[in-house]
Design a protein around this motif. Structure first.
Motif, PDB file in Angstrom:
ATOM      1  N   LEU A 278       0.495  -0.655  -0.247  1.00 57.58           N
ATOM      2  CA  LEU A 278       0.079   0.465   0.036  1.00 57.58           C
ATOM      3  C   LEU A 278       0.756   1.279  -0.177  1.00 57.58           C
ATOM      4  O   LEU A 278       0.442   2.132   0.320  1.00 57.58           O
ATOM      5  CB  LEU A 278      -1.492  -0.352   1.048  1.00 57.58           C
ATOM      6  CG  LEU A 278      -1.715  -1.082   1.331  1.00 57.58           C
ATOM      7  CD1 LEU A 278      -2.511  -0.983   2.012  1.00 57.58           C
ATOM      8  CD2 LEU A 278      -3.321  -0.932   0.142  1.00 57.58           C
ATOM      9  N   SER A 279       2.392   1.042  -0.350  1.00 60.15           N
ATOM     10  CA  SER A 279       2.707   2.359   0.093  1.00 60.15           C
ATOM     11  C   SER A 279       3.436   2.826  -1.831  1.00 60.15           C
ATOM     12  O   SER A 279       3.408   1.420  -2.225  1.00 60.15           O
ATOM     13  CB  SER A 279       4.806   1.613   0.545  1.00 60.15           C
ATOM     14  OG  SER A 279       4.319   2.564   1.259  1.00 60.15           O
ATOM     15  N   PRO A 280       3.956   3.249  -1.612  1.00 61.64           N
ATOM     16  CA  PRO A 280       5.130   3.968  -3.522  1.00 61.64           C
ATOM     17  C   PRO A 280       5.872   3.641  -3.661  1.00 61.64           C
ATOM     18  O   PRO A 280       6.309   2.913  -2.287  1.00 61.64           O
ATOM     19  CB  PRO A 280       4.617   5.254  -2.824  1.00 61.64           C
ATOM     20  CG  PRO A 280       3.661   6.284  -2.258  1.00 61.64           C
ATOM     21  CD  PRO A 280       3.564   4.984  -1.221  1.00 61.64           C
ATOM     22  N   ARG A 281       5.772   2.669  -4.414  1.00 59.63           N
ATOM     23  CA  ARG A 281       7.077   2.032  -4.838  1.00 59.63           C
ATOM     24  C   ARG A 281       8.185   3.198  -4.387  1.00 59.63           C
ATOM     25  O   ARG A 281       8.391   3.722  -4.991  1.00 59.63           O
ATOM     26  CB  ARG A 281       7.469   1.788  -6.308  1.00 59.63           C
ATOM     27  CG  ARG A 281       8.559   0.929  -6.155  1.00 59.63           C
ATOM     28  CD  ARG A 281       8.634   0.258  -8.109  1.00 59.63           C
ATOM     29  NE  ARG A 281       7.158  -0.854  -8.217  1.00 59.63           N
ATOM     30  CZ  ARG A 281       6.077  -0.905  -8.891  1.00 59.63           C
ATOM     31  NH1 ARG A 281       6.095  -0.137  -9.892  1.00 59.63           N
ATOM     32  NH2 ARG A 281       5.495  -1.403  -8.826  1.00 59.63           N
ATOM     33  N   HIS A 282       8.881   2.249  -3.552  1.00 62.45           N
ATOM     34  CA  HIS A 282      10.720   2.901  -3.774  1.00 62.45           C
ATOM     35  C   HIS A 282      10.829   3.733  -2.472  1.00 62.45           C
ATOM     36  O   HIS A 282      11.703   4.741  -1.893  1.00 62.45           O
ATOM     37  CB  HIS A 282      11.507   3.537  -4.704  1.00 62.45           C
ATOM     38  CG  HIS A 282      11.695   2.243  -5.600  1.00 62.45           C
ATOM     39  ND1 HIS A 282      12.066   1.309  -5.746  1.00 62.45           N
ATOM     40  CD2 HIS A 282      11.274   2.307  -7.260  1.00 62.45           C
ATOM     41  CE1 HIS A 282      12.044   0.689  -6.928  1.00 62.45           C
ATOM     42  NE2 HIS A 282      11.839   1.343  -7.424  1.00 62.45           N
ATOM     43  N   GLY A 283       9.762   4.319  -2.588  1.00 62.54           N
ATOM     44  CA  GLY A 283       9.430   5.248  -1.038  1.00 62.54           C
ATOM     45  C   GLY A 283       9.859   4.610   0.008  1.00 62.54           C
ATOM     46  O   GLY A 283       9.926   3.740   0.372  1.00 62.54           O
ATOM     47  N   LYS A 284       9.743   5.794   1.280  1.00 57.58           N
ATOM     48  CA  LYS A 284       9.933   5.285   2.521  1.00 57.58           C
ATOM     49  C   LYS A 284       8.527   4.015   2.933  1.00 57.58           C
ATOM     50  O   LYS A 284       7.863   4.708   3.278  1.00 57.58           O
ATOM     51  CB  LYS A 284      10.636   6.287   3.658  1.00 57.58           C
ATOM     52  CG  LYS A 284      11.163   6.126   5.129  1.00 57.58           C
ATOM     53  CD  LYS A 284      11.703   6.969   5.478  1.00 57.58           C
ATOM     54  CE  LYS A 284      12.236   7.373   7.137  1.00 57.58           C
ATOM     55  NZ  LYS A 284      12.897   6.140   7.279  1.00 57.58           N
ATOM     56  N   LEU A 285       9.459   3.153   3.550  1.00 56.17           N
ATOM     57  CA  LEU A 285       7.923   2.535   4.667  1.00 56.17           C
ATOM     58  C   LEU A 285       7.616   3.234   5.834  1.00 56.17           C
ATOM     59  O   LEU A 285       8.490   3.483   6.664  1.00 56.17           O
ATOM     60  CB  LEU A 285       8.437   1.638   4.821  1.00 56.17           C
ATOM     61  CG  LEU A 285       8.405  -0.031   3.282  1.00 56.17           C
ATOM     62  CD1 LEU A 285       8.488  -0.949   3.563  1.00 56.17           C
ATOM     63  CD2 LEU A 285       6.131   0.143   2.380  1.00 56.17           C
ATOM     64  N   PRO A 286       6.501   3.802   6.566  1.00 51.42           N
ATOM     65  CA  PRO A 286       6.019   3.676   7.661  1.00 51.42           C
ATOM     66  C   PRO A 286       6.154   2.753   8.412  1.00 51.42           C
ATOM     67  O   PRO A 286       5.689   1.673   8.130  1.00 51.42           O
ATOM     68  CB  PRO A 286       4.091   4.180   7.376  1.00 51.42           C
ATOM     69  CG  PRO A 286       3.997   4.320   6.089  1.00 51.42           C
ATOM     70  CD  PRO A 286       4.726   3.699   5.175  1.00 51.42           C
ATOM     71  N   SER A 287       6.755   2.908   9.672  1.00 51.59           N
ATOM     72  CA  SER A 287       6.477   2.244  10.390  1.00 51.59           C
ATOM     73  C   SER A 287       6.517   2.392  12.038  1.00 51.59           C
ATOM     74  O   SER A 287       6.279   4.263  11.970  1.00 51.59           O
ATOM     75  CB  SER A 287       8.209   1.415  10.530  1.00 51.59           C
ATOM     76  OG  SER A 287       8.846   2.326  11.283  1.00 51.59           O
ATOM     77  N   ILE A 288       6.091   1.071  12.542  1.00 51.37           N
ATOM     78  CA  ILE A 288       5.627   1.412  14.185  1.00 51.37           C
ATOM     79  C   ILE A 288       7.197   1.587  14.625  1.00 51.37           C
ATOM     80  O   ILE A 288       7.822   0.724  14.784  1.00 51.37           O
ATOM     81  CB  ILE A 288       4.410   0.577  14.598  1.00 51.37           C
ATOM     82  CG1 ILE A 288       3.187   0.246  13.488  1.00 51.37           C
ATOM     83  CG2 ILE A 288       3.939   1.560  15.420  1.00 51.37           C
ATOM     84  CD1 ILE A 288       2.612  -0.845  13.455  1.00 51.37           C
TER      85      ILE A 288
END
Lengths: 359, 331
Positions: A278-288
């Motif tokens: 659900l994240s844009p490719r190569h972007g930073k993944l949100p994390s907890i």
């Protein structure tokens, strides 16, 4: 706490309607260890209706597996105590006798596990193992048991069951073994099937087959399914309702689509946002940020507050599983004021989602 | 002699074959059977496939943990197997591998710091003080506090352990890292952190990755190009956007459609292709196209002739007799 709406009730008040097949109330599990007594889960409340498919999701250590095992009272020897009640079709499984439990286990509630190879006995044929359940519970003749086993193998999609019925587990592939496990679980026509990570050990193309099978069997035989998994995708594809667990508690309980589109608990929202789908490719993944609190050192009040971006003074108060309307429940006293992102906010930019959305 | 490799290729693989003898010594399992590709400097090259496809075998062969039984693997245009022993040992430092399970990769009786130091000691790199400095730098780099160095693996969380393994691979300042299912054992909420770390290290250190996984979402998030593997061969290779949005091979299409998506029912669509059966045994693979036994489009020719490896669109390769026919892909 938010305004006192009449609809808002404490968890204790939400009784299982007459339609519930199983009502779990205040379930807590404690273990004895060399470091004292550990509370693995507490205050677990949920209902499952006949034929309903419910996903229990959470990360390792959240208590989802132990909750499944406690329903069948398959708990380890160091159990210190089982609190609360598990009302299943008129019987309290938490307090009934071992004999009553034995009559229910395998016949009215069945369970399948992640690794079919360790659940099947290597020295007996698969036919023997499936028929055994039937013979123990119903005392049918050997011939009839074999007949019904063949029929069951056919229903779970095993080609030429006449040949396969006398095979040993090692002669079958992983996907076929899991089909055999499902056949053994469903042979007595249980009202509830508990499946603990049933496809985690399987390849994605085989996983799709098994999930489709579970969905179809549950629909055609009106068997309720309690699917325990860490995979939100698996729940979305298979279940109608999703119960999210965190650090031994139920923190959200909602229809799958509602939970995915508009999660009410910050943890559910955080999990959805951290998925690469659900994240844009190569972007930073949100994390907890941070990690799950240790079972030895649980904080007071909300157990997620140390990792929560929305934590404020007040979160250290005891959190009840609140009624959020439309059959939804959430263990966050701020749920009315928070507007949390779900799966849809990201889907527009998500590669895989985009592919599917276009017809 | 060895074929020409593109200048930009840090690794060139040509007709790679890796075979294993079965325990009864009667047959050879061709885990990898004729695979050719280049890994470009600075990119993330994803390899996706199901169990038994041979993806892990390729990863191990790339860093010469396994010896190819045929074909060639060139590092920077050079054949490491032709190097003298000492040169080969030195050369290997530039090509590291990280595995799935950090519990199995870390010695439970060694402190974290000694695990991170070990490659430097084996390589006899610098003085003791310099080695310590480099180990601390590597731990810093992956976001591990220094006081963790005194601890043992069982005192760390899964995400921290995987960071230790990454730090250890970084100590020798490699050019390329093969990452074999490096996030598969991690919980969802930590997975993103570790993937972000990989991306950050690549940007800062100019690393090249070969990212091997069965997880489509992970591979398409991190890779520039993706290769899809089935029964020892590549069936498709191309830019991530092309492979994940306009897949050319029926197997890739099935793989993509089988991926469970965490989306509400209205957005999931009904165009799922559920493949029948499972991957056949690599001891006796099907003739011609290896996917034909599970392919909904299979024709007689698929059993007779092995499909050519064709560049059907710029930089987008596929091995299928019918991939260029109109109306071939499912709507």
């Amino acid at each position: 706490m938010a305004a006192a709406q009449p609809a808002q009730r404490g968890s204790e008040a939400v009784a299982g309607g007459p339609q519930a097949l199983m009502s779990v109330r205040g379930l807590g599990i404690r273990f004895k260890t060399s470091h004292g007594v550990w509370q693995a889960t507490r205050k677990i409340d949920f209902d499952i209706a006949p034929g309903e498919r419910v996903g229990i999701v959470g990360e390792s250590g959240c208590g989802k597996t132990i909750t499944g095992l406690s329903i069948l009272r398959l708990l380890p020897n160091n159990l210190a105590g089982l609190d609360g009640s598990i009302h299943f079709d008129g019987t309290d499984l938490a307090s009934c006798s071992t004999r009553e439990m034995r009559a229910i286990r395998g016949r009215r509630i069945a369970m399948i596990f992640q690794e079919p190879m360790s659940a099947l006995d290597p020295v007996f044929t698969v036919g023997h193992q499936i028929a055994e359940t039937l013979r123990v519970h119903t005392g049918v003749t050997k011939e009839e048991a074999r007949e019904r086993t063949l029929d069951m193998l056919r229903r779970v999609g095993i080609a030429s069951p006449e040949r396969r019925i006398d095979d040993y587990p090692h002669q079958l592939s992983g996907g076929m073994r899991q089909r055999v496990m499902i056949a053994a679980a469903l042979i007595c026509g249980p009202q509830l099937l508990i499946a603990d990570e049933p496809t985690t050990a399987l390849d994605v193309t085989v996983q799709a087959q098994i999930l489709e099978l579970l969905r179809d069997l549950s629909e055609t035989s009106n068997t309720a399914l309690m699917l325990i998994t860490h995979d939100l995708g698996v729940v979305a594809e298979t279940c109608t309702r999703m119960i999210t667990m965190y650090a031994g508690e139920v923190i959200e309980d909602a229809a799958v689509d509602d939970a995915l589109v508009r999660p009410l608990h910050p943890y559910t929202s955080g999990l959805l946002r951290s998925l690469p789908h659900l994240s844009p490719r190569h972007g930073k993944l949100p994390s907890i940020p941070g990690r799950v609190p240790s079972i030895m050192d649980m904080p007071n009040g909300c157990r997620f507050k140390a990792r929560c971006a929305h934590a404020v003074a007040g979160c250290e108060m005891e959190q009840a599983l609140l009624d959020a309307g439309n059959g939804r429940k959430v263990r966050c006293w701020r749920f009315r004021e928070l507007d949390l992102p779900g799966a849809l906010q990201h889907a527009a930019t998500a590669p895989i989602a985009a592919m599917v959305a276009s017809p | 002699m060895t074929p020409q490799a593109a200048d930009s290729a840090i690794v060139s693989v040509r007709d790679l074959q890796v075979g294993f003898q079965t325990t009864d010594r009667r047959a050879i399992v061709k885990a990898v059977d004729g695979v050719s590709f280049d890994v470009r400097r600075g990119e993330t090259f994803g390899i996706i496939g199901e169990s038994g496809s041979g993806k892990t075998t390729i990863g191990r062969a790339l860093v010469f943990l396994l010896k190819p039984s045929g074909g060639a693997i060139l590092h920077n245009g050079l054949d490491p197997l032709a190097m003298p022993r000492q040169q080969f040992q030195n050369h290997r430092r530039d090509y590291q591998i990280i595995f799935q399970d950090p519990n199995a990769a870390l010695n439970p009786r060694m402190t974290i710091l000694s695990s991170v130091l070990e490659p430097l000691e084996l390589a006899r790199a610098g003085s003791k003080a310099e080695r310590l400095q480099r180990a601390h730098e590597a731990m810093d780099r992956v976001g591990l506090p220094q006081d963790l160095g005194e601890r043992y693996p069982h005192q760390l969380s899964g995400g921290q352990k995987q960071r230790v393994v990454i730090a250890r691979a970084l100590t020798l300042r490699p050019k390329l890292i093969v990452c074999d299912e490096v996030v598969a054992a991690l919980d969802m909420s930590i997975r993103g952190d570790v993937l972000n770390l990989f991306a950050e290290l690549q940007r800062d250190l100019g690393l090249t990755y070969v990212f091997i996984t069965h997880d489509l979402a992970v591979v398409s998030h991190i890779s520039e190009r993706i290769a899809v593997m089935y029964l020892g061969r590549f069936v498709e290779l191309g830019p991530t956007e092309k492979v994940s949005e306009r897949p050319l091979h029926p197997y890739t299409q099935a793989l993509l459609s089988a991926e469970p998506r965490p989306l509400p029912s209205t957005m999931r669509g009904n165009n799922r292709i559920v493949l029948q059966g499972e991957i056949p045994s690599p001891i006796d693979p099907p003739s011609g196209c290896r996917f034909r036994t599970r392919c909904q489009y299979a024709q007689a020719v698929c059993a007779e002739k092995t499909p050519d490896w064709r560049e059907l669109m710029p930089d987008h390769w596929v091995a299928c007799h019918f991939a260029d026919r109109p109306n071939f892909s499912p709507s």
